[in-house]
Scaffold this motif. Structure first.
Motif, PDB file in Angstrom:
ATOM      1  N   LEU A 371       0.827  -1.205   0.000  1.00 31.77           N
ATOM      2  CA  LEU A 371       0.000   0.000   0.000  1.00 31.77           C
ATOM      3  C   LEU A 371       0.862   1.256   0.000  1.00 31.77           C
ATOM      4  O   LEU A 371       0.632   2.192  -0.785  1.00 31.77           O
ATOM      5  N   GLU A 372       1.885   1.284   0.856  1.00 31.65           N
ATOM      6  CA  GLU A 372       2.750   2.458   0.927  1.00 31.65           C
ATOM      7  C   GLU A 372       3.565   2.622  -0.351  1.00 31.65           C
ATOM      8  O   GLU A 372       3.805   3.750  -0.802  1.00 31.65           O
ATOM      9  N   GLU A 373       3.978   1.521  -0.951  1.00 33.07           N
ATOM     10  CA  GLU A 373       4.726   1.626  -2.202  1.00 33.07           C
ATOM     11  C   GLU A 373       3.847   2.160  -3.331  1.00 33.07           C
ATOM     12  O   GLU A 373       4.335   2.847  -4.234  1.00 33.07           O
ATOM     13  N   SER A 374       2.550   1.845  -3.298  1.00 26.41           N
ATOM     14  CA  SER A 374       1.649   2.405  -4.315  1.00 26.41           C
ATOM     15  C   SER A 374       1.490   3.910  -4.155  1.00 26.41           C
ATOM     16  O   SER A 374       1.259   4.620  -5.139  1.00 26.41           O
ATOM     17  N   VAL A 375       1.629   4.403  -2.914  1.00 22.84           N
ATOM     18  CA  VAL A 375       1.552   5.849  -2.688  1.00 22.84           C
ATOM     19  C   VAL A 375       2.846   6.519  -3.153  1.00 22.84           C
ATOM     20  O   VAL A 375       2.827   7.580  -3.785  1.00 22.84           O
ATOM     21  N   GLY A 376       4.004   5.916  -2.800  1.00 24.80           N
ATOM     22  CA  GLY A 376       5.279   6.424  -3.294  1.00 24.80           C
ATOM     23  C   GLY A 376       6.031   7.340  -2.367  1.00 24.80           C
ATOM     24  O   GLY A 376       7.019   7.951  -2.774  1.00 24.80           O
ATOM     25  N   ASN A 377       5.605   7.427  -1.093  1.00 27.58           N
ATOM     26  CA  ASN A 377       6.314   8.264  -0.123  1.00 27.58           C
ATOM     27  C   ASN A 377       7.496   7.460   0.438  1.00 27.58           C
ATOM     28  O   ASN A 377       7.315   6.505   1.202  1.00 27.58           O
ATOM     29  N   LYS A 378       8.719   7.850   0.063  1.00 30.01           N
ATOM     30  CA  LYS A 378       9.892   7.062   0.439  1.00 30.01           C
ATOM     31  C   LYS A 378      10.077   6.975   1.945  1.00 30.01           C
ATOM     32  O   LYS A 378      10.383   5.897   2.488  1.00 30.01           O
ATOM     33  N   GLU A 379       9.933   8.102   2.623  1.00 26.39           N
ATOM     34  CA  GLU A 379      10.155   8.095   4.072  1.00 26.39           C
ATOM     35  C   GLU A 379       9.166   7.172   4.774  1.00 26.39           C
ATOM     36  O   GLU A 379       9.528   6.419   5.680  1.00 26.39           O
ATOM     37  N   ARG A 380       7.905   7.239   4.359  1.00 28.43           N
ATOM     38  CA  ARG A 380       6.903   6.378   4.993  1.00 28.43           C
ATOM     39  C   ARG A 380       7.154   4.909   4.655  1.00 28.43           C
ATOM     40  O   ARG A 380       6.981   4.028   5.498  1.00 28.43           O
ATOM     41  N   ILE A 381       7.568   4.635   3.403  1.00 30.77           N
ATOM     42  CA  ILE A 381       7.860   3.248   3.017  1.00 30.77           C
ATOM     43  C   ILE A 381       8.999   2.693   3.864  1.00 30.77           C
ATOM     44  O   ILE A 381       8.929   1.570   4.388  1.00 30.77           O
ATOM     45  N   ARG A 382      10.054   3.485   4.008  1.00 33.11           N
ATOM     46  CA  ARG A 382      11.180   3.024   4.825  1.00 33.11           C
ATOM     47  C   ARG A 382      10.783   2.855   6.283  1.00 33.11           C
ATOM     48  O   ARG A 382      11.230   1.920   6.960  1.00 33.11           O
ATOM     49  N   GLU A 383       9.928   3.731   6.757  1.00 29.90           N
ATOM     50  CA  GLU A 383       9.469   3.612   8.144  1.00 29.90           C
ATOM     51  C   GLU A 383       8.716   2.299   8.357  1.00 29.90           C
ATOM     52  O   GLU A 383       8.933   1.591   9.343  1.00 29.90           O
ATOM     53  N   VAL A 384       7.831   1.963   7.410  1.00 25.04           N
ATOM     54  CA  VAL A 384       7.066   0.721   7.542  1.00 25.04           C
ATOM     55  C   VAL A 384       7.993  -0.483   7.435  1.00 25.04           C
ATOM     56  O   VAL A 384       7.849  -1.470   8.181  1.00 25.04           O
ATOM     57  N   TYR A 385       8.970  -0.434   6.521  1.00 27.17           N
ATOM     58  CA  TYR A 385       9.935  -1.537   6.415  1.00 27.17           C
ATOM     59  C   TYR A 385      10.711  -1.704   7.723  1.00 27.17           C
ATOM     60  O   TYR A 385      10.898  -2.838   8.211  1.00 27.17           O
ATOM     61  N   GLU A 386      11.162  -0.617   8.297  1.00 25.88           N
ATOM     62  CA  GLU A 386      11.923  -0.702   9.544  1.00 25.88           C
ATOM     63  C   GLU A 386      11.069  -1.260  10.680  1.00 25.88           C
ATOM     64  O   GLU A 386      11.534  -2.071  11.493  1.00 25.88           O
ATOM     65  N   ARG A 387       9.813  -0.823  10.753  1.00 27.96           N
ATOM     66  CA  ARG A 387       8.911  -1.358  11.776  1.00 27.96           C
ATOM     67  C   ARG A 387       8.657  -2.850  11.564  1.00 27.96           C
ATOM     68  O   ARG A 387       8.544  -3.619  12.520  1.00 27.96           O
ATOM     69  N   ALA A 388       8.559  -3.265  10.299  1.00 28.73           N
ATOM     70  CA  ALA A 388       8.271  -4.671  10.003  1.00 28.73           C
ATOM     71  C   ALA A 388       9.450  -5.564  10.376  1.00 28.73           C
ATOM     72  O   ALA A 388       9.278  -6.597  11.034  1.00 28.73           O
ATOM     73  N   ILE A 389      10.673  -5.180   9.970  1.00 31.10           N
ATOM     74  CA  ILE A 389      11.829  -6.044  10.235  1.00 31.10           C
ATOM     75  C   ILE A 389      12.233  -6.007  11.704  1.00 31.10           C
ATOM     76  O   ILE A 389      13.021  -6.855  12.154  1.00 31.10           O
ATOM     77  N   ALA A 390      11.686  -5.062  12.463  1.00 32.24           N
ATOM     78  CA  ALA A 390      11.973  -5.036  13.905  1.00 32.24           C
ATOM     79  C   ALA A 390      11.267  -6.156  14.650  1.00 32.24           C
ATOM     80  O   ALA A 390      11.644  -6.490  15.784  1.00 32.24           O
TER      81      ALA A 390
END
Length: 711
Positions: A371-390
Motif C-alpha cells: 500500500l505504501e509503495e503504491s503511494v510512493g512516499n519514500k520516508e513512509r515506506i522506509r518507516e514501515v519496512y523498519e517497523r516490520a523487520i523489527a
C-alpha cells in the motif's frame, strides 16, 4: 360471624389451611362450633366426582362485583368544627404535644420536623415555625441535609421575608458549599428580586469553590442574559483554566463564533490544540470541531491541514471518526489525488490495527508495504519496512523465519530498484546477514542476492568475499552451484575446479556435484581428468543417487568409443548389483556396439545373448522369487531378437517364455474378514516338467499301495 364461617368453610374444603379452633374462637365467643366442625369434617371426607362444567358459569368479574356490593361502608371519624378560641388553643396544644412526642422518640426523622414546622406555618405562627427549623438544624445529621435548608428558606420566601431568606442562604452555602442546588436557588431568588449585582457576587463566591462545568455554564448564561459579552468571555477564560477539557474549549470557540469573532474562535482552537492534542483522549473530537469550524469559514486548505495533522498525531485506534470525516471532506472538496490519499489513509488505519493486534503477522506487513509503495512516499515506506523487520521471530527455528526473511529481501530490492540508493541496499543486506543465526540455519538466497548485487555494481571482489564467507559459515548446494556458475561465466576454470573440490569435500555423497565436475572436465576435453573424477566418485562409500552416476560414467565411455572400458564398467557394476535394469542396459549396449560387417553383427548379437543368458540363469538359480523380473527380461530378449530380423532367433527365446496364470491369494484384514485378490503368476517350462514328474510319482505310489492292499 356468618362471613367468617363461609370463608373458613371454603378454605378448609380446598385443603389450603389447617386451623386450631381454640385459637380462633376464644371461650368468650358465644356460638355453636359443632356445626362448623361437622362441616369441616364433611368437607374433608367429600371428594368431587363429577368434574364436568356447571351449566351456569360464574366469572371472576361477577365475584368481585358481588364482593364490592356486599362490602360495608368505611367508618370515618366525624369532622370536628372549632368555633371557639378555647377549642383552638386546646387543638393546638394537643397537636404540639403529639409532635413533641414524636420528636422525642424519632428526632432523627426529618419528615417529623418538616411536618411540625409546616403545621406551625399553617397556624400562621412563623416565630414558632422558625424555632422548630432552628431546632432541626441544631441536629448535626439534619444540618447536613439540603432538604431541611430548602424547606426552611422556602417558608421565608413564601412569606416574603427576604432578608431572613438571604441569611439562611448564606448559612446554607457556607455549611454545604458543594450542593449546587443551594447556589442555584440563592441566585434565582436574587435574580427574581432584580438584584443582578448580588446574583453576580453569589456566582463569584460559588466559582471560588471550582464547581463542575454546569456551574460555570450557568454563570456564562447569566451574563449573556444581561448582554455582558466581555464578562462572559472572562468567565470562559476562567472556565477553561478550571476545566481544561475538550468540551470546554469547544464551547468557548462556539461562543466566539456565535458573536462573530472568527479570529478569537480560531485562537481558542489553536490554544486547545497546544494544550490537549498530545495527551487527551478526546483529542479526536477537538480536531473534528476545529476542522468543521474551518470548513464553515470556507478555509478548505486549513481544514485539510488540520485533518492530516490530526491523523499523524492521534493513535490509529482512536481515529475512526476522524478518518471517515476526512474521506467525506475530500470527496466534497478534494481532487482525485486527495480522494485517493484519503482512501489510502483509511486502509492504512486498518493495517495499523491489524499489526497492532499481531505484530508478527508478516502477511499483513507485506500488504501494508505494498500500500505504501503504491503511494510512493519514500520516508513512509522506509518507516514501515523498519517497523516490520523489527519484529524478529520469537525462536531460532527456520520455520518461523521463512516468511520474515522476505521482508529483508523486499526491503533491499526496493532500495536498489525503486529508491536507487546503493549504500542503503548494501547496508540492508549486511544487517540481514548479521541477524540470521547461521550456526543453526541460514538462507542461501540472501547470500546469493547480496553477491549478485555486488556484481551488478561491478564489485567482483566483494561478491567473491561474500560467497566465500557463505561457504565458510553456511555451505549449501545453491551457493556452490551459483558460485561455480558465476566463475564459469567469467572463464575462471581453476576457480571452478577449486570450488568443485570444496563442494565435494563438504558433500562427498553428492552425485550431482561429481557428474557436473566430470562434465566440466569433459567440456574442456580433459578426458583423463574426467575419467579420474568418475573413478573417484564410484569409489565413494556412500552416494545419494549412484545409478545416475554409473549411467553418466558409462555414457561418457560410450561417447568416447571406449567399448572395452564400458564392458569393464558394466562388469564392475554387476559385481555391486544384479538389478534387472543393469542386465537389460548391458545387453542393449552389446547389441548396439555393432558395425556394418555381418560377422561383427553376429558377434555383438552373441554377446548380447550371453548377457541375457547370464541374467536369466542368475534369476532362475539365485533369485527364483523374482519371477516377474525374469519374465520382463525374457520379453526384452525377445524384442531384441525381433529387432535383428534374419539374424535373430526368436525360437531360442520362445522355449524359455513362461506361462501367465491368474491366481487368487488371501489377504488378512485387521478390522474385518479376510479378502482375496487376483495376481499374475509366471510358470516357466522347467517348473512344468517338475510338476509332471510329481504327478507320475504320485500315480506310481498310489498303484503300489493298491497292490499291497489286494495282497
Amino acid at each position: 360471624e356468618k362471613t367468617f364461617y363461609v370463608m373458613l368453610h371454603k378454605a378448609s374444603s380446598s385443603g389450603k389451611i389447617k386451623i386450631k379452633l381454640s385459637r380462633i374462637f376464644p371461650s368468650s365467643l358465644q356460638f355453636n362450633t359443632i356445626p362448623l366442625m361437622a362441616s369441616l369434617s364433611l368437607a374433608r371426607a367429600m371428594r368431587v366426582k363429577n368434574k364436568t362444567p356447571a351449566p351456569i358459569q360464574i366469572t371472576a368479574e361477577q365475584i368481585l362485583r358481588e364482593a364490592r356490593e356486599r362490602q360495608e361502608a368505611e367508618i370515618r371519624l366525624p369532622k370536628q368544627k372549632i368555633t371557639d378560641p378555647t377549642e383552638v388553643a386546646d387543638y393546638r396544644l394537643r397537636k404540639r404535644k403529639e409532635f413533641e412526642g414524636l420528636i422525642s422518640r424519632v428526632g432523627w426523622n426529618k419528615s417529623v420536623w418538616v411536618k411540625y414546622a409546616e403545621w406551625e406555618e399553617s397556624q400562621k405562627d412563623l416565630k414558632r415555625a422558625r424555632s422548630i427549623w432552628e431546632r432541626a438544624l441544631g441536629i448535626d445529621a439534619l444540618n447536613r441535609d439540603q432538604t431541611i435548608w430548602l424547606k426552611y428558606v422556602d417558608m421565608e420566601m413564601k412569606n416574603k421575608f427576604v432578608n431572613h431568606a438571604r441569611n439562611l442562604w448564606d448559612r446554607a452555602v457556607i455549611r454545604l458549599p458543594r450542593v449546587d442546588q443551594l447556589w442555584y436557588k440563592y441566585i434565582h431568588m436574587e435574580e427574581m428580586l432584580g438584584n443582578v449585582a448580588g446574583a453576580r457576587q453569589i456566582f463569584e463566591r460559588w466559582m471560588g469553590w471550582m464547581p463542575d462545568q454546569q456551574g460555570w455554564l450557568s454563570y456564562i448564561k447569566f451574563e449573556l442574559r444581561y448582554n455582558e459579552i466581555e464578562r462572559a468571555r472572562e468567565v470562559f477564560e476562567r472556565f477553561v483554566e478550571c476545566h481544561p477539557k475538550v468540551s470546554a474549549w469547544i464551547r468557548f470557540s462556539k461562543f466566539e463564533m456565535k458573536n462573530g469573532e472568527i479570529g478569537r474562535a480560531r485562537n481558542c482552537y489553536e490554544r486547545a490544540v497546544d494544550k490537549l492534542a498530545d495527551d487527551d483522549e478526546e483529542a479526536e473530537q477537538l480536531f473534528l470541531a476545529f476542522a468543521e469550524f474551518e470548513d464553515k469559514c470556507k478555509e478548505t486548505d486549513r481544514a485539510r491541514c488540520i485533518y492530516k495533522f490530526a491523523l499523524d498525531r492521534i493513535p490509529k485506534g482512536r481515529a475512526e471518526d476522524l478518518y471517515s470525516k476526512f474521506v467525506a471532506f475530500e470527496k466534497q472538496y478534494g481532487d482525485r489525488e486527495g480522494i485517493e490519499d484519503a482512501i489510502v489513509g483509511k486502509r492504512r488505519f486498518q493495517y495499523e490495527d491489524q499489526v497492532k493486534m499481531n505484530p508478527r503477522n508478516y502477511d499483513t506487513w507485506f500488504d501494508y508495504i505494498r500500500l505504501e509503495e503504491s503511494v510512493g512516499n519514500k520516508e513512509r515506506i522506509r518507516e514501515v519496512y523498519e517497523r516490520a523487520i523489527a519484529n524478529v521471530p520469537p525462536a531460532e527455528e527456520k520455520r518461523y523465519w521463512q516468511r520474515y526473511i522476505y521482508l529483508w529481501i523486499n526491503y533491499a530490492l526496493y532500495e536498489e530498484i525503486d529508491a536507487q540508493d546503493m549504500e542503503r541496499t548494501r547496508h540492508v543486506y549486511r544487517e540481514c546477514l548479521k541477524l540470521i543465526p547461521h550456526h543453526k540455519f541460514s538462507f542461501a538466497k540472501i547470500w546469493l542476492l547480496a553477491a549478485l548485487f555486488e556484481i551488478r555494481q561491478l564489485r567482483l571482489k566483494e561478491a567473491r568475499l561474500l560467497l566465500g564467507e557463505a561457504i565458510g559459515r553456511a555451505p549449501k548446494d545453491k551457493i556452490f552451484k551459483k558460485y561455480i556458475e558465476i566463475e564459469l561465466q567469467f572463464g575462471n576454470i581453476d576457480r571452478c575446479r577449486k570450488l568443485y573440490e570444496k563442494y565435494l569435500e563438504w558433500s562427498p555423497e553428492n552425485c550431482y556435484a561429481w557428474r557436473k565436475f566430470a562434465g566440466l572436465e569433459r567440456s574442456l576435453y580433459e578426458t583423463e581428468r574426467a575419467r579420474a573424477v568418475f573413478e573417484l566418485a564410484i569409489d565413494q562409500p556412500a552416494l545419494d543417487t549412484p545409478e545416475l552416476l554409473w549411467k553418466a560414467y558409462i555414457d561418457f565411455e560410450i561417447s568416447e568409443g571406449e567399448f572395452e572400458r564400458t564392458r569393464a564398467l558394466y562388469e564392475r557394476l554387476l559385481n555391486r548389483t544384479k538389478h534387472l535394469k543393469v542386465w537389460i542396459s548391458y545387453a542393449k549396449f552389446e547389441a548396439s556396439a555393432m558395425e556394418s560387417d555381418v560377422e561383427q553383427k553376429k558377434k555383438c548379437l552373441q554377446n548380447a545373448r550371453d548377457v541375457f543368458e547370464r541374467a536369466s540363469s542368475y534369476l532362475r538359480i539365485s533369485a527364483p522369487e523374482l519371477k516377474k523380473e525374469r519374465g520382463m527380461l525374457l520379453e526384452e530378449w525377445l524384442n531384441m531378437e525381433n529387432s535383428f530380423g534374419e539374424l535373430g532367433d526368436v525360437n531360442l527365446v520362445y522355449a524359455k517364455l513362461p506361462k501367465k496364470l491368474t491366481k487368487r491369494r488371501q489377504i488378512d484384514m485387521e478390522d474385518g474378514p479376510a479378502v482375496y485378490e487376483e495376481y499374475i503368476d509366471y510358470l516357466f517350462p522347467e517348473e512344468m516338467q517338475v510338476n509332471n514328474l510329481n504327478i507320475l510319482a504320485s500315480a506310481y505310489k498310489w498303484k503300489k499301495q493298491r497292490v499291497a492292499s489286494e495282497e
